[in-house]
Motif scaffolding. Structure first.
Motif, mmCIF file in Angstrom:
data_model
loop_
_atom_site.group_PDB
_atom_site.id
_atom_site.type_symbol
_atom_site.label_atom_id
_atom_site.label_comp_id
_atom_site.label_asym_id
_atom_site.label_seq_id
_atom_site.Cartn_x
_atom_site.Cartn_y
_atom_site.Cartn_z
ATOM 1 N N GLU A 99 0.830 -1.212 0.000
ATOM 2 C CA GLU A 99 0.000 0.000 0.000
ATOM 3 C C GLU A 99 0.869 1.268 0.000
ATOM 4 O O GLU A 99 0.468 2.297 -0.576
ATOM 5 C CB GLU A 99 -0.966 0.010 1.192
ATOM 6 C CG GLU A 99 -0.320 -0.098 2.560
ATOM 7 C CD GLU A 99 -0.164 -1.526 3.045
ATOM 8 O OE1 GLU A 99 -0.093 -1.707 4.281
ATOM 9 O OE2 GLU A 99 -0.128 -2.456 2.196
ATOM 10 N N ASP A 100 2.037 1.200 0.622
ATOM 11 C CA ASP A 100 2.951 2.346 0.594
ATOM 12 C C ASP A 100 3.497 2.558 -0.812
ATOM 13 O O ASP A 100 3.595 3.701 -1.290
ATOM 14 C CB ASP A 100 4.125 2.108 1.556
ATOM 15 C CG ASP A 100 3.684 1.884 2.992
ATOM 16 O OD1 ASP A 100 2.933 2.728 3.513
ATOM 17 O OD2 ASP A 100 4.083 0.858 3.573
ATOM 18 N N ILE A 101 3.866 1.468 -1.476
ATOM 19 C CA ILE A 101 4.358 1.559 -2.856
ATOM 20 C C ILE A 101 3.263 2.112 -3.764
ATOM 21 O O ILE A 101 3.521 2.949 -4.638
ATOM 22 C CB ILE A 101 4.812 0.177 -3.368
ATOM 23 C CG1 ILE A 101 5.927 -0.394 -2.478
ATOM 24 C CG2 ILE A 101 5.280 0.264 -4.814
ATOM 25 C CD1 ILE A 101 7.178 0.415 -2.432
ATOM 26 N N ALA A 102 2.029 1.667 -3.537
ATOM 27 C CA ALA A 102 0.909 2.148 -4.348
ATOM 28 C C ALA A 102 0.746 3.663 -4.214
ATOM 29 O O ALA A 102 0.488 4.366 -5.208
ATOM 30 C CB ALA A 102 -0.373 1.436 -3.933
ATOM 31 N N ARG A 103 0.895 4.175 -2.999
ATOM 32 C CA ARG A 103 0.785 5.624 -2.779
ATOM 33 C C ARG A 103 1.900 6.367 -3.513
ATOM 34 O O ARG A 103 1.665 7.395 -4.159
ATOM 35 C CB ARG A 103 0.850 5.919 -1.280
ATOM 36 C CG ARG A 103 0.909 7.408 -0.929
ATOM 37 C CD ARG A 103 1.051 7.618 0.568
ATOM 38 N NE ARG A 103 2.181 6.897 1.131
ATOM 39 C CZ ARG A 103 3.442 7.311 1.050
ATOM 40 N NH1 ARG A 103 3.742 8.429 0.394
ATOM 41 N NH2 ARG A 103 4.415 6.613 1.618
#
Length: 364
Positions: free
Chosen positions: A91-95
């Motif tokens: 989810e951090d990479i997605a952001r």
């Protein structure tokens, strides 16, 4: 008399643009005529890239600072369980990639990390796959040879197998970090648990054989001798003679702040004279590598701009966010705009050229 004769012979070779030996490089270093080196290096730079100076629009991602290597030279890493530790998840990479998707002409995602003791190889493969899926037009430049060697050891796979898996997932190129000084005497002091000289070289040669282009680098100004420093450059040149796979070379002055190495040995950051002398010598010695980067986040913006008169033809990129070097006390911004980079270049009389990772020019 012999020393003066050696210096005179080395200066003559540098002026003529001939290949320099280790003895030549040592003579030029001791001569310490920085303006002479600058003139020769500018001539060599302009032979390679004319009046152009390159930059790219890129974004750095540091996946984690949790590391098992515990290198004395590093201020970035923490041990598992340290409250300062972080590890990016999907989810951090997605952001991050969602933000990157809004950047015009973004051409490169630069991913480097630490040697996390618990994250499996699949985690890193999935990161590459996720980034490439979200940003198919951008080059995924990920994982230093030190990280690749760690992946091989954790999985029992060969370096070639690891690179092939990452390449299939979407990896396009490798950064040049982790080289530090390619002398095992030095590495035993500054990074004893990281890849050896032979492992770093094997990884780069293997990447090149797979068609994966890479950068190369040096980190100077700690416990190395001048001869070890200059021999490092010749080792890089020898690899390039064999493979042709290096597309750019970067110089990293050691930042001793918050490092065990700096504290125990009382080391200080080398000065701008040393930075510029090394920049010019690198351009002269690495006659088979097309591009020399003045990595502004390491050098500071003023020294990086000056380096364009000492043989550099590339200011790297906009970066966006960087944590590793800043942990060691770097005071530069974590990002810069395209306009600021172009202004810096134009002030030197050179022509700014936006590029992708592979030095294809990006048209407005």
């Amino acid at each position: 008399m012999e020393i003066k004769e050696n210096i005179a012979a080395a200066r003559a070779k540098a002026e003529r643009g001939e290949r320099l030996s280790l003895a030549d490089a040592l003579a030029l270093y001791e001569d310490n005529d920085i303006l002479f080196l600058a003139a020769c290096a500018r001539k060599a730079k302009e032979k390679k890239s004319g009046r152009k100076v390159f930059y790219t629009v890129n974004r750095h991602i540091n996946l984690t600072n949790v590391c098992s290597a515990n290198c004395p030279l590093c201020a970035f890493q923490v041990e598992a369980g340290d409250k300062r530790g972080f590890t990016l998840e999907s989810e951090d990479i997605a952001r991050i990639v969602a933000e990157a998707q809004q950047v015009k002409n973004l051409s490169e995602i630069h991913i480097v990390s630490a040697l996390h003791p618990d994250k499996p190889f699949d985690y890193y493969v999935d990161v590459v796959r996720q980034v490439k899926a979200a940003l198919p037009q951008a080059d995924v430049k990920a994982f230093t040879p030190v990280e690749v060697v760690n992946f091989a050891k954790m999985t029992g796979k060969s370096i070639r197998e690891v690179l092939e898996i990452l390449q299939t997932a979407g990896l396009d190129s490798l950064p040049g970090g982790g080289a530090e000084i390619l002398a095992d005497r030095v590495r035993q002091i500054i990074c004893p648990k990281k890849a050896t000289t032979a492992e770093w070289i094997e990884t780069m040669k293997t990447a090149h054989s797979l068609g994966i282009r890479t950068n190369a680098s040096i980190m100077y100004g700690h416990v190395e001798t001048i001869e070890e420093r200059l021999q490092h450059l010749i080792t890089i040149r020898d690899i390039q003679d064999e493979t042709g796979g290096f597309q750019a070379f970067m110089l990293f002055p050691f930042h001793p702040g918050n490092t065990k190495l700096g504290e125990e040995r009382g080391l200080r950051r080398v000065g701008s004279w040393e930075d510029l002398k090394m920049m010019a010598l690198s351009r002269l010695l690495l006659d088979n590598i097309d591009h020399i980067k003045a990595f502004w986040i390491m050098l500071t913006l003023p020294i990086a701009q000056l380096a364009l008169g000492f043989g550099a033809d590339d200011l790297d990129g906009t970066i966006g966010e960087e944590k590793i070097i800043h942990a060691a006390g770097a005071k530069t911004n974590t990002g810069i705009t395209r306009g600021m980079l172009e202004k810096m270049i134009r002030e030197t009389g050179y022509e700014p050229v936006e590029r992708d990772t592979f030095y294809h020019e990006v048209k407005a």
